[in-house]
Enzyme design. Structure first.
Site, PDB file in Angstrom:
ATOM      1  N   GLU A 103      22.951  43.956  54.034  1.00 15.16           N
ATOM      2  CA  GLU A 103      23.311  45.234  54.687  1.00 15.16           C
ATOM      3  C   GLU A 103      22.630  46.450  54.039  1.00 15.16           C
ATOM      4  OE1 GLU A 103      27.572  45.267  52.244  1.00 15.16           O
ATOM      5  OE2 GLU A 103      27.034  46.895  53.558  1.00 15.16           O
ATOM      6  N   ASP A 127      27.206  36.263  51.637  1.00 13.69           N
ATOM      7  CA  ASP A 127      28.459  36.755  52.237  1.00 13.69           C
ATOM      8  C   ASP A 127      28.538  36.562  53.754  1.00 13.69           C
ATOM      9  OD1 ASP A 127      29.062  37.588  49.703  1.00 13.69           O
ATOM     10  OD2 ASP A 127      28.929  39.740  50.100  1.00 13.69           O
ATOM     11  N   ARG A 162      50.225  22.345  38.794  1.00 16.25           N
ATOM     12  CA  ARG A 162      50.163  23.799  38.665  1.00 16.25           C
ATOM     13  C   ARG A 162      49.340  24.378  39.826  1.00 16.25           C
ATOM     14  NH1 ARG A 162      45.946  23.193  33.826  1.00 16.25           N
ATOM     15  NH2 ARG A 162      47.731  23.552  32.460  1.00 16.25           N
ATOM     16  N   GLY A 170      32.700  37.871  48.077  1.00 19.24           N
ATOM     17  CA  GLY A 170      33.000  38.421  49.406  1.00 19.24           C
ATOM     18  C   GLY A 170      33.647  39.775  49.215  1.00 19.24           C
ATOM     19  N   ARG A 171      32.810  40.783  49.241  1.00 16.14           N
ATOM     20  CA  ARG A 171      33.245  42.132  48.924  1.00 16.14           C
ATOM     21  C   ARG A 171      34.053  42.722  50.079  1.00 16.14           C
ATOM     22  NH1 ARG A 171      28.063  44.793  47.655  1.00 16.14           N
ATOM     23  NH2 ARG A 171      28.299  44.620  45.414  1.00 16.14           N
ATOM     24  N   GLU A 221      36.990  38.000  46.444  1.00 17.83           N
ATOM     25  CA  GLU A 221      37.060  39.054  45.407  1.00 17.83           C
ATOM     26  C   GLU A 221      37.506  40.406  45.956  1.00 17.83           C
ATOM     27  OE1 GLU A 221      33.063  39.644  43.892  1.00 17.83           O
ATOM     28  OE2 GLU A 221      32.280  39.863  45.913  1.00 17.83           O
ATOM     29  N   GLN A 273      27.794  30.710  42.798  1.00 19.67           N
ATOM     30  CA  GLN A 273      27.674  30.599  44.261  1.00 19.67           C
ATOM     31  C   GLN A 273      26.312  31.062  44.774  1.00 19.67           C
ATOM     32  OE1 GLN A 273      31.754  32.205  45.984  1.00 19.67           O
ATOM     33  NE2 GLN A 273      31.402  32.920  43.914  1.00 19.67           N
TER      34      GLN A 273
HETATM   35  O1  F6P Z   1      26.001  40.732  48.105  1.00 15.14           O
HETATM   36  C1  F6P Z   1      26.298  39.473  47.671  1.00 15.14           C
HETATM   37  C2  F6P Z   1      27.229  39.499  46.484  1.00 15.14           C
HETATM   38  O2  F6P Z   1      27.135  38.242  45.884  1.00 15.14           O
HETATM   39  C3  F6P Z   1      28.678  39.880  46.789  1.00 15.14           C
HETATM   40  O3  F6P Z   1      29.433  38.798  47.274  1.00 15.14           O
HETATM   41  C4  F6P Z   1      29.147  40.344  45.451  1.00 15.14           C
HETATM   42  O4  F6P Z   1      30.231  41.242  45.584  1.00 15.14           O
HETATM   43  C5  F6P Z   1      27.958  41.044  44.897  1.00 15.14           C
HETATM   44  O5  F6P Z   1      26.839  40.465  45.529  1.00 15.14           O
HETATM   45  C6  F6P Z   1      27.806  40.940  43.404  1.00 15.14           C
HETATM   46  O6  F6P Z   1      26.693  41.674  43.054  1.00 15.14           O
HETATM   47  P1  F6P Z   1      26.001  41.685  41.618  1.00 15.14           P
HETATM   48  O7  F6P Z   1      25.377  40.351  41.402  1.00 15.14           O
HETATM   49  O8  F6P Z   1      24.995  42.772  41.741  1.00 15.14           O
HETATM   50  O9  F6P Z   1      27.096  41.977  40.654  1.00 15.14           O
END
Ligand code: F6P
Length: 341
Positions: A103, A127, A162, A170-171, A221, A273
């Site tokens: 994006e 994502d 547990r 996934g922001r 996340e 991931q």
């Molecule tokens: O844009 C992909 C992503 O992996 C997101 O899922 C994650 O929030 C972010 O990048 C983490 O970014 P960085 O590696 O810059 O901390």
């Protein structure tokens, strides 16, 4: 005609497959000449341009990461940034760009395209949140890695009876959480699009214990409790205004433990991931995107992004694709309610 290629934003498996495919078809079929811009838009700002030919893309198809490097640089946050990008392209006789990004990187591409730079976008991100395409490459690999982790966590969770909370990336969107959670048989899946009710999560956990199974809770996340806020790793913003997330998994395990009086632990999958070799599907999609992107360059069809629609690769306006991110539809999420608890 000389074409520049750049990869920007968080890396993902399949970037090298696109680069290889663009260069192979561009050189072999259209006699195009290529250069690479190092580290995304940073290379365009700094004039860091490297040769790119068939020998430099040999053997990279199964390799994770990107041979061109990547960064979260936003030229619009640098003094005279867009002009410096234009100057770099002019200095190296670059007539057009293939911009491989998510994006943010594609958002910059859309703006630069409006300023007259000839470019074609290719959507990438684990994502899967780029609009106007059914899938981005990188996503399938990330889901595979997260699913394997969940499979492994089931057996250890059950041995100790547990709860295991799995925090995935996934922001703004819960695509990885939803796909991996369903594939891995999670008992709760929490995504950014649907603020969650902690009491409900605890009720699901307890109902799982009642039938002598150990609960697996998958949380993106960026997921947020109904009465709370996103958990941040720290307050610093990148050049696109994004904070660093992480912490929701740890918080959730603590709350589950306190409220249910049972043991709960967290695994944060993080950059695992994003790393390593792409899945076969991601290699296939990335290769097709590359072939179609270089066709668009050859046709002079600029300001477009290649996209997957069903089984077809189509061209969509970059301006449209970058207007919003692609979210998990509530009705899709609701389909799986029967598996929760
Ligand atoms: O844009 C992909 C992503 O992996 C997101 O899922 C994650 O929030 C972010 O990048 C983490 O970014 P960085 O590696 O810059 O901390």
């Amino acid at each position: 005609m000389r074409v520049g290629v750049l990869t920007g934003g968080g890396d993902c498996p399949g970037l090298n497959a696109v680069i290889r495919s663009v260069v192979r078809k561009g050189v072999q079929e259209y006699a195009l000449d290529f250069v690479g811009l190092r580290d995304g838009w940073l290379g365009a700002l700094q004039g860091n341009v490297v040769p790119l030919d068939i020998s430099s893309v040999r053997g990279i198809l199964p390799r994770g990461g990107t041979i061109l490097g990547s960064s979260r640089t936003n030229p619009f946050k640098h003094e005279n940034g867009p002009q410096r990008v234009q100057d770099t392209l002019a200095a190296h006789d670059v007539d057009a760009l293939v911009v491989i990004g998510g994006e943010d990187t594609l958002g910059v591409a859309a703006k630069l395209s409006r300023q007259g730079i000839n470019l074609v976008g290719v959507p990438k991100t684990i994502d899967n949140d780029v609009s106007d395409t059914d899938y981005t490459f990188g996503f399938d690999t990330a889901v595979g890695i997260a699913t394997e982790a969940i499979d492994r966590l089931h057996t250890t969770a059950e041995s100790h009876m547990r709860t295991l909370v799995v925090e995935v990336m996934g922001r703004h969107s819960g695509w990885i959480a939803l796909h991996a959670g369903i594939a891995g048989g999670a008992n709760a899946i929490l995504i950014p699009e649907q603020p969650f009710d902690l009491d409900q999560v605890c009720a699901w956990v307890q109902s799982r214990f009642r039938i002598n199974y150990a609960p697996i809770v998958v949380v993106a996340e960026g997921a947020v409790p109904r009465e709370g806020q996103r958990m941040l790793k720290n307050q610093t913003l990148d050049e696109f205004g994004h904070v660093r997330l992480s912490g929701i998994g740890e918080w959730l395990a603590h709350e589950i433990s306190e409220r249910t009086g049972t043991d709960a632990r967290t695994t944060v999958l993080g950059h695992i991931q994003r790393g390593g070799t792409p899945s076969a599907f991601d290699r296939w999609l990335a290769t097709r995107f590359g072939l179609h992107a270089v066709d668009a360059v050859k046709d002079g069809d600029f300001g477009k992004m290649v996209a997957l629609r069903g089984t077809q690769i189509v061209r969509v306006p970059l301006a449209e694709a970058t207007k919003t991110t692609k979210k998990v539809d509530p009705s899709l999420y609701d389909e799986f309610e029967v598996f929760f608890g």
